[in-house]
Design an enzyme around this catalytic site. Sequence first.
Site, PDB file in Angstrom:
ATOM      1  CD1 TRP A   1      -2.929   1.494   0.647  1.00 19.02           C
ATOM      2  CD2 TRP A   1      -1.450   2.444   2.048  1.00 19.02           C
ATOM      3  NE1 TRP A   1      -3.378   2.760   0.935  1.00 19.02           N
ATOM      4  CE2 TRP A   1      -2.498   3.370   1.799  1.00 19.02           C
ATOM      5  CE3 TRP A   1      -0.411   2.816   2.895  1.00 19.02           C
ATOM      6  CZ2 TRP A   1      -2.526   4.638   2.375  1.00 19.02           C
ATOM      7  CZ3 TRP A   1      -0.435   4.087   3.467  1.00 19.02           C
ATOM      8  CH2 TRP A   1      -1.485   4.982   3.214  1.00 19.02           C
TER       9      TRP A   1
ATOM     10  CG  ASP B   1     -16.247   6.273   2.714  1.00 21.92           C
ATOM     11  OD1 ASP B   1     -17.467   6.107   2.860  1.00 21.92           O
ATOM     12  OD2 ASP B   1     -15.387   5.573   3.304  1.00 21.92           O
TER      13      ASP B   1
ATOM     14  CE  LYS C   1     -11.304   6.502  -5.104  1.00 19.88           C
ATOM     15  NZ  LYS C   1     -10.697   7.536  -4.221  1.00 19.88           N
ATOM     16  CD1 TRP C   2     -15.596  -1.490  -6.936  1.00 19.23           C
ATOM     17  CD2 TRP C   2     -17.172  -1.496  -8.522  1.00 19.23           C
ATOM     18  NE1 TRP C   2     -16.203  -2.719  -6.908  1.00 19.23           N
ATOM     19  CE2 TRP C   2     -17.176  -2.755  -7.872  1.00 19.23           C
ATOM     20  CE3 TRP C   2     -18.058  -1.279  -9.565  1.00 19.23           C
ATOM     21  CZ2 TRP C   2     -18.052  -3.772  -8.243  1.00 19.23           C
ATOM     22  CZ3 TRP C   2     -18.930  -2.291  -9.923  1.00 19.23           C
ATOM     23  CH2 TRP C   2     -18.936  -3.525  -9.269  1.00 19.23           C
ATOM     24  CG  ASP C   3     -11.935   2.339  -2.485  1.00 18.16           C
ATOM     25  OD1 ASP C   3     -11.017   1.528  -2.730  1.00 18.16           O
ATOM     26  OD2 ASP C   3     -11.754   3.386  -1.849  1.00 18.16           O
TER      27      ASP C   3
ATOM     28  CB  CYS D   1     -10.233   2.647  -6.208  1.00 25.69           C
ATOM     29  SG  CYS D   1      -9.220   3.180  -4.799  1.00 25.69           S
TER      30      CYS D   1
ATOM     31  CG  ASP E   1      -5.409   4.858  -1.164  1.00 21.84           C
ATOM     32  OD1 ASP E   1      -6.118   5.168  -2.143  1.00 21.84           O
ATOM     33  OD2 ASP E   1      -5.793   4.078  -0.276  1.00 21.84           O
TER      34      ASP E   1
END
Length: 742
Positions: A200, A368, A477-479, A527, A549
């Site tokens: 990450w 979010d 935005k698909w997280d 994402c 990120d």
Amino acid sequence: MNIIYHSSTRIFHLYNDRISYIMMILKNGHMGQLYYGKQIRDQEDFSYFMETCQRPMTSCVYEEDSSFSLEHIRQEYPVFGTTDYRQPATEIVQENGSRISDFTYRSHCICEGKPDLCGLPATYTETKDEARTLCITLKDDVTGVQAELYYTIFAKGGILARSVRFTNNGSKPVHLTRAMSLCLDLPDRDYIWQQLSGCWARECHIHTQKLEPGIRSIGSMRGNSSHEHNPFLVLKRPSTDERQGEAIGLSLIYSGCFRIQAETDAHDTVRILAGIDPETFDWKLDCGETFQTPEAVLVHTDQGLNHLSQTFHKLYQKRLARGYWRDRPRPILNNNWEATYFNFTQDRLIEIAAKAKECGVELFVLDDGWFGARSSDTAGLGDWTPNKDRLPNGIKGLADRIEALGLKFGLWFEPEMTNKDSDFYRQHPDWILATPQRNISQGRHQYVLDFSIKEVVDAIYEQMAQILRNAKVSYIKWDMNRSISECYSKAWPSDRQGEIYHRYILGVYDLYDRLTAEFPHVLFESCSSGGGRFDPGMLYYAPQAWASDNSDAIERLKIQYGTSMCYPISSIGSHVSVSPNHQVFRDTPLHTRANVAYFGTFGYELDLNRLTETEIAEVKEQICFMKQYRSVLQYGTFYRLKSPFEENVTAWMSVSEDQKTALVGWYRVLNVVNDRFTRLRLQGLNPNYRYRNSRTGTCHFGDELMYAGLITSDETAGQIPHGVTPYTDFESRIYVLEVVES
């Protein structure tokens, strides 16, 4: 482009103007690998490429032939235990416990174009003359299982796509415990292995290692392709660099658990395997059932790593990504996440969006925190209904206000997850992946929904579709913010629990497929806490992905440089964020943050209201610049010039298709003193065109810029004159080169 079968020698030859792939039916009926590399002239017989000899401690297939051992023969789709002791491409567990199989040639067919892969993302063709496909059918007589090996050779580029489909035509069920998409046996190990690895916030760093005896592998057992290892591999010759030399690229079009490995034996033969990770896979194949493996793409070049990458870029831009946004420049966006996190109101969002519109931004994205009881990351996931305390007029009301400003509106979802503190979980506590009588682990206070169950996917689809039907949403935005643990589904019997990782990914693909079909004009960006699922499987549904990120410009040099090894610039989500940066707390100049983000989708991850008037003026200039040149930046031919993994200076460039415009990005991490004079050798220009340098106003022919180089020396060469503003760390420039005459 052609596929030829020479019946007299039982040899197949697939070739175009760049590559040849040659294989033959061996005397035991298995498929043998003869040659893969630069295109060679066709002939009737290449069987002499298959060398055999008697070796000590070797088991042989035939008692009368002590030289024919599968241990020392290069094969197309090998099995274990019948004189081959290397890792196999497939393994089938039968009712009596045996794992031995014997797949022998039965037939083949050749067709124009390329067939679809049912339920799986894959490359495609739009006309039949773009590719030809060979299907070789093998069968194991004892089990009745049939394996169809698919090979698609494209007309342009050194591209070969491969996959396998199994069918149980026998009278008893079997278990596939290994079903790799590809095996490639190479005759020597004189290669450098290059992978994209990290974690990450530092995804896709380039790591290299010389192939040595033993097994070298990358993979994921996390349920997603992962931040740790991207499903991509390069094998390059030791002398190969960005500009010249032979290399093989391998990319797996899959988003779940995977493995790519190279096994080098004692005689320097190298076996490459790629496919679903066998440690997390066990698929029960009932009588009459089929199983399709994901697609693997091979690219061969003798023109260096830039050419290898450009081949992948063009293929994945034009024949993997699909739909309305495939060929369109991407909108410049402003995302509110790092501006507000969870602390926002509708009026606050409108204030941010209005400033963004003033600066020239085209799309405002609400991240979010807009749904359910979501005021932190501990609650609300799964309840995809607007939080009326924050958004009194709902998503529709907010979207209408954003549209009234002259902006498009985008929205964040994390559809694969739920919090225990949510109405969705309270109604369906059995809809998460969890192993009976075992602890249920959590990550980011959330749990993974069981997407192997169609009813779960249906429920999430209806919630998302309801939002999209009622509101003007132009972007999603698909997280996905955690990997799978305790992978067990209450909906499936014990003998099918080994299927759940793969069935989960099939459920994700199904949800994407249905949403993109109903809402074809919505731009999807994938994402997974950044680059945790930045893979070709996702690009089939979402033509761009949030690369990391970590939005720090200096860290992004390595992340975006590594990502470009396989993925087109139009797919790399890259934004300008606040300084000091929220991930590494580094101060970087505003122009450097933009100069890095230009080579991607481009946007802002901050509240523009908090910038000074001078900074706002600079932002407006940046947006005008991006609008003018984004087609070249996102869809031009991309070249890596200097590596951030090797030097203090990073450089790359993008060249328009007509070679009349080029943009060069130059980045120096740490400042220097009394430095040498420097030049940068460019690539991809027309040697006969005369280009004007936007920074100096001088004009130079393309051959000079490519062979003598672009002068990049500045005041750090020597003593800085009095009165000249000194450079600092994290300096960068964009050189615009445009043709003034041909």
